[in-house]
Write a protein that holds these residues in place. Structure first.
Motif, PDB file in Angstrom:
ATOM      1  N   PRO A 125       0.816  -1.222   0.000  1.00 50.34           N
ATOM      2  CA  PRO A 125       0.000   0.000   0.000  1.00 50.34           C
ATOM      3  C   PRO A 125       0.849   1.271   0.000  1.00 50.34           C
ATOM      4  CG  PRO A 125      -0.099  -1.105   2.131  1.00 50.34           C
ATOM      5  CD  PRO A 125       0.584  -2.043   1.193  1.00 50.34           C
ATOM      6  N   GLY A 199     -12.313  -6.244  -0.878  1.00 50.69           N
ATOM      7  CA  GLY A 199     -12.048  -4.838  -0.566  1.00 50.69           C
ATOM      8  C   GLY A 199     -10.825  -4.262  -1.246  1.00 50.69           C
ATOM      9  N   PHE A 200     -10.156  -5.044  -2.062  1.00 50.14           N
ATOM     10  CA  PHE A 200      -8.984  -4.524  -2.771  1.00 50.14           C
ATOM     11  C   PHE A 200      -9.133  -4.795  -4.260  1.00 50.14           C
ATOM     12  CE2 PHE A 200      -7.378  -5.374   1.494  1.00 50.14           C
ATOM     13  CZ  PHE A 200      -6.741  -4.183   1.780  1.00 50.14           C
ATOM     14  N   PHE A 282      -2.798  -4.792  -4.187  1.00 49.05           N
ATOM     15  CA  PHE A 282      -2.268  -3.436  -4.352  1.00 49.05           C
ATOM     16  C   PHE A 282      -1.777  -3.154  -5.758  1.00 49.05           C
ATOM     17  CE2 PHE A 282      -1.398  -4.829   0.048  1.00 49.05           C
ATOM     18  CZ  PHE A 282      -2.387  -4.081   0.646  1.00 49.05           C
TER      19      PHE A 282
ATOM     20  N   ASP B 235      -0.849   6.412   3.805  1.00 47.05           N
ATOM     21  CA  ASP B 235      -0.774   4.996   3.408  1.00 47.05           C
ATOM     22  C   ASP B 235      -1.803   4.143   4.137  1.00 47.05           C
ATOM     23  OD1 ASP B 235       0.592   5.377   5.696  1.00 47.05           O
ATOM     24  OD2 ASP B 235       2.411   4.329   5.113  1.00 47.05           O
ATOM     25  N   PHE B 238      -4.697   3.421   1.958  1.00 45.65           N
ATOM     26  CA  PHE B 238      -4.546   2.409   0.913  1.00 45.65           C
ATOM     27  C   PHE B 238      -4.347   1.007   1.483  1.00 45.65           C
ATOM     28  CE2 PHE B 238      -3.419   6.515  -0.799  1.00 45.65           C
ATOM     29  CZ  PHE B 238      -4.356   6.580  -1.810  1.00 45.65           C
ATOM     30  N   GLN B 239      -4.074   0.959   2.812  1.00 45.13           N
ATOM     31  CA  GLN B 239      -4.000  -0.341   3.474  1.00 45.13           C
ATOM     32  C   GLN B 239      -5.384  -0.878   3.778  1.00 45.13           C
ATOM     33  OE1 GLN B 239      -1.777  -0.092   7.152  1.00 45.13           O
ATOM     34  NE2 GLN B 239       0.003   0.595   6.000  1.00 45.13           N
ATOM     35  N   SER B 240      -6.343   0.037   3.954  1.00 42.93           N
ATOM     36  CA  SER B 240      -7.657  -0.384   4.426  1.00 42.93           C
ATOM     37  C   SER B 240      -8.462  -0.974   3.287  1.00 42.93           C
ATOM     38  CB  SER B 240      -8.412   0.803   5.001  1.00 42.93           C
ATOM     39  OG  SER B 240      -7.546   1.609   5.752  1.00 42.93           O
ATOM     40  N   PRO B 241      -9.085  -2.116   3.542  1.00 46.62           N
ATOM     41  CA  PRO B 241      -9.922  -2.696   2.496  1.00 46.62           C
ATOM     42  C   PRO B 241     -11.078  -1.759   2.164  1.00 46.62           C
ATOM     43  CG  PRO B 241     -10.064  -3.974   4.539  1.00 46.62           C
ATOM     44  CD  PRO B 241      -9.061  -2.918   4.765  1.00 46.62           C
ATOM     45  N   LEU B 242     -11.533  -1.812   0.962  1.00 47.75           N
ATOM     46  CA  LEU B 242     -12.629  -1.014   0.446  1.00 47.75           C
ATOM     47  C   LEU B 242     -12.281   0.469   0.359  1.00 47.75           C
ATOM     48  CD1 LEU B 242     -15.339  -1.911  -0.656  1.00 47.75           C
ATOM     49  CD2 LEU B 242     -16.395  -1.065   1.416  1.00 47.75           C
ATOM     50  N   SER B 245      -9.394   1.043  -2.180  1.00 49.07           N
ATOM     51  CA  SER B 245      -9.689   0.928  -3.603  1.00 49.07           C
ATOM     52  C   SER B 245     -10.692   1.988  -4.036  1.00 49.07           C
ATOM     53  CB  SER B 245     -10.172  -0.483  -3.937  1.00 49.07           C
ATOM     54  OG  SER B 245     -11.348  -0.776  -3.250  1.00 49.07           O
ATOM     55  N   ARG B 248      -8.702   5.245  -4.515  1.00 44.95           N
ATOM     56  CA  ARG B 248      -7.973   5.250  -5.792  1.00 44.95           C
ATOM     57  C   ARG B 248      -8.904   5.526  -6.956  1.00 44.95           C
ATOM     58  NH1 ARG B 248      -2.929   5.066  -6.451  1.00 44.95           N
ATOM     59  NH2 ARG B 248      -1.644   4.014  -4.921  1.00 44.95           N
ATOM     60  N   LYS B 249     -10.056   4.873  -6.941  1.00 43.74           N
ATOM     61  CA  LYS B 249     -11.021   5.076  -8.031  1.00 43.74           C
ATOM     62  C   LYS B 249     -11.469   6.527  -8.077  1.00 43.74           C
ATOM     63  CE  LYS B 249     -13.258   0.694  -8.962  1.00 43.74           C
ATOM     64  NZ  LYS B 249     -12.649  -0.312  -8.077  1.00 43.74           N
ATOM     65  N   THR B 253      -4.268   9.308  -4.427  1.00 40.63           N
ATOM     66  CA  THR B 253      -3.091   8.458  -4.523  1.00 40.63           C
ATOM     67  C   THR B 253      -2.231   8.726  -3.302  1.00 40.63           C
ATOM     68  OG1 THR B 253      -1.343   7.659  -5.988  1.00 40.63           O
ATOM     69  CG2 THR B 253      -1.686  10.041  -5.909  1.00 40.63           C
TER      70      THR B 253
END
Lengths: 329, 411
Positions: A125, A199-200, A282, B235, B238-242, B245, B248-249, B253
């Motif tokens: 990440p 979730g990813f 990721f 960061d 971006f580590q966390s699920p859902l 992502s 990012r969508k 970033t």
């Protein structure tokens, strides 16, 4: 200028393609293909020598044939091609070490081109959106091709330091997709249903086989040294790719990757590589400025075109059949 | 819904002709007992879509599956159905098993589901006050979007930004919060350039980073070019699920110099909160007091790209989740930078997740030029820290002046 080229790993799809491409090259005097197993495909004008690069015999070939350029493609992307992970590692790492030892003794050698992989950047990440060549992995690869590629690059860098007279160029390619070519990613998209991390949704790039061959050809003939990232334009995410290929997805918890690997094998679905899970979560992007500017390659196919070409009609069955002869149900 | 008996035969035929064969069938022993008799379904085109879906749900579907070949004569699908002799229903039956069926819902054909969805969209559209051509256009637009998503036919950029998703899902989801809950007032939107890259630097507050989302809507909706803003996130995001992502969508970033510089160099409007978790997780007592701006990494990025810095002051976000306490032990255990305790959370459980409806003002200040310093200045700590201080001061002063003019927290 390249004159006599030795290509390792010619029994592989990419190796064979490179042997054919280079042997049709009027600029080259001779092309010698080396592999431990004889190739099943046409090699063009290239001369095949059955030799294991882990055997010191390779040194003799280098000096007798007065090889001036070595194109090292003898790296296996998946463990199944070697039979097991340990023999994959043996072929990849020990093979490269032996080849480099032979290269160091060969006084005719001027240039070494090796195919590395973008897996050296790992997936985490904390990754930047796009890796440039001078960046290092935030979280290194834990095993498989990624770890081997890191080791191989370390040895090649050591070789470059010890042999200043030899130009060394390494191409870090995105996952190469083409007919008959098996990589961890093509195995993944050949599963009847894709386990996707809950979730990813990782981003990825691909490289068409034709563009990979063009990149290697440019690297053999060109003057570029150092590391060059090579990938097709644009990106896809795992879920988007699954939808493009009309594949069903099964969300799984990312931590359960080893379990999924075992289940997939038990159910006879095919290969799911647990080490891929970070990548599926990721993803990874590599910056291709050097590829355009220094190597002079304009990829003919975008990531999406490569993917659709390979997986659109009946997910990867064509790919698999090319390998297994259609034996798979 | 028109009843089978009440329908005249020619009318039905034309209807069936209109729709390429889309029929349902059911064995109806209750009507006349004979097994060969069946009531044919209706062609869907002549009935409203929603009704069709109820019709297909009413019929007992499994029996239709278990005895398909016995009840249905062998016949290829064709546009004009063959006449069937000895049938109470006049039109020809088509076999449901020829149609794609949703797994898990055996009787529900995809066709029927889509029709139901279209009907619901129309209903929702007219409930929202849309009419006629506009309504049809919106329904078609939504369907086109759904088709793109289902077939994967959309593009993401190098950072994973999905403009299609942001435009059609993300911003519409945030808009009610933006317009009706926080009633965001935007000032100085003309300071945002039309197409060049710029770095928007804002204060961060409110326990949950809703301020970033609202600023994203503000810039998109208020700016005349409807620009997308690309935020830089920690960061942890971006580590966390859902969350990762989704972020990012929606254009976020990683908050690191390579990404910030890449965004600015490609002419994107980039947003950063230099306070980071220090700003968002500060106690309510310290509201509107800017925290440290770190080492001024954002200034370095702007200097390297020669992009102007636009100070952005957000008033109102501090009050959405007033942080009374911080359960540090719990936070450390869960891997969070802080664990907020607000008057409603965790006391009221999920209700505590509803932000207080404070009135927001987002003001964009005059751009601070960085191109004149030159790229080399990025290596000069003096310039970097000076610029960083200047931006911080500007935001702080704007916050004070906005607060002094604010009538109340909620109005």
């Amino acid at each position: 200028m390249a004159n006599v080229v030795l290509v390792t790993g010619v029994s592989g799809v990419l190796g064979g393609l490179m042997a054919r491409t280079l042997s049709n090259d009027p600029q080259l005097e001779r092309v010698i293909g080396v592999d431990a197993v004889p190739p099943l495909h046409d090699m063009g004008r290239a001369q095949f020598v059955r030799a294991d690069i882990r055997n010191p015999m390779i040194g003799k070939i280098l000096s007798q044939e007065r090889v001036d350029t070595v194109l090292h493609l003898g790296v296996l992307a998946t463990s199944r091609q070697a039979g097991s992970r340990s023999s994959q590692k043996e072929i990849n790492v020990i093979g490269t070490m032996q080849l480099l030892a032979a290269c160091q003794k060969a006084d005719t050698l001027e240039r070494l081109v090796a195919k590395s992989s973008s897996t050296v950047y790992g997936s985490s990440p904390r990754d930047p959106a796009m890796f440039t060549e001078e960046m290092t992995a935030k979280r290194g690869a834990l095993g498989g091709l990624g770890k081997d590629s890191v080791d191989i690059e370390t040895y090649i860098r050591g070789f470059a330091r010890r042999s200043p007279g030899v130009d060394v160029c390494m191409l870090r390619t995105a996952s190469i997709i083409g007919p008959g070519l098996r990589t961890a990613l093509s195995d993944y998209f050949s599963l009847p249903a894709l386990p996707v991390p809950l979730g990813f949704d990782g981003r990825f790039q691909l490289l068409g086989l034709v563009d990979a061959a063009a990149a290697l050809r440019l690297a053999v003939h060109g003057q570029v040294t150092g590391i060059v990232n090579v990938a097709g334009d644009g990106m896809l995410t795992i879920r988007q790719a699954a939808r493009l290929a009309r594949l069903r997805t099964i969300p799984v918890v990312a931590q359960s990757a080893p379990l999924v690997q075992q289940t997939a094998r038990y159910l006879g679905w095919g290969q799911f590589d647990a080490e891929q899970m970070d990548f599926l979560c990721f993803g990874r992007g590599i910056d291709t400025t050097r590829m355009r500017v220094d190597l002079g390659l304009e990829p003919t196919m975008t990531t999406r075109e490569v993917f659709e070409d390979a997986f659109r009609n009946g997910p990867a069955r064509g790919l698999l059949d090319a390998v297994t002869g259609g034996s798979r149900a | 819904m028109p009843e089978d008996q009440s329908k005249s035969r020619p009318a039905r035929k034309t209807a069936a002709r209109k729709a390429t064969v889309k029929k349902t069938e059911r064995p109806t022993p209750g009507r006349n007992g004979s097994e060969s008799t069946r009531v044919s379904g209706r062609a869907k085109a002549d009935t409203p879509a929603g009704q069709t879906s109820t019709a297909s749900r009413k019929r007992p579907p499994r029996s239709a599956f278990t005895q398909p070949s016995r009840t249905a004569p062998e016949r290829a699908l064709r546009v004009v159905p063959d006449p069937v002799v000895g049938e109470s229903g006049p039109a020809a039956p088509a076999r449901i098993q020829d149609q794609p069926v949703i797994p898990g819902l055996p009787g529900m054909t995809i066709e029927a589901a889509v029709n139901a969805a279209v009907w619901m969209l129309r209903a929702a559209g007219s409930a929202a006050g849309l009419e006629g051509a506009e309504l049809e256009r919106r329904v078609a637009q939504t369907l086109a979007f759904v088709r793109r998503r289902l077939t994967g036919d959309y593009d993401i950029d190098d950072f994973g930004f999905d403009a299609d998703f942001t435009e059609e899902v993300w911003l519409p989801l945030l808009r009610p919060l933006y317009q009706h809950w926080f009633r965001v007032e935007v000032r100085g939107i003309e300071n945002i350039p039309d197409d060049q890259g710029a770095l928007v630097v804002a204060n961060h507050s409110g326990s949950v980073p809703i301020d970033g989302l609202m600023t994203q809507v503000a810039i998109h909706d208020a700016h005349r070019r409807h620009r997308y803003v690309r935020s830089l996130g920690a960061d942890l995001v971006f580590q966390s699920p859902l969350v990762g992502s989704l972020a990012r969508k929606a254009g976020a970033t990683l908050a690191a110099n390579p990404d910030a510089e890449r965004l600015l160099a490609s002419g994107e409007l980039t947003m950063v909160f230099p306070e980071g978790f220090k700003g968002i997780g500060k106690p309510f007592g310290e509201r509107y007091r800017l925290q440290r701006f770190g080492r001024g990494g954002f200034v370095t990025a702007a200097l390297r790209a020669g992009a102007p810095i636009i100070p952005c002051s957000i008033v109102g976000a501090e009050e959405i989740f007033p942080m009374m306490g911080n359960a540090k032990g719990l936070a450390r255990m869960l891997g969070f930078p802080y664990f907020p305790i607000t008057p409603t959370f965790p006391l009221l459980g999920p209700l505590g997740a509803i932000p207080l409806p404070s009135k927001w003002i987002i003001e964009f200040g005059e751009p601070i030029e960085t191109a004149s310093y030159g790229v080399a200045a990025a290596e000069d700590p003096m310039v970097v820290l000076e610029l960083s201080d200047q931006v911080r001061e500007t935001i702080q002063q704007t916050l004070y002046s906005l607060l002094s003019r604010r009538r109340s927290v909620f109005f």
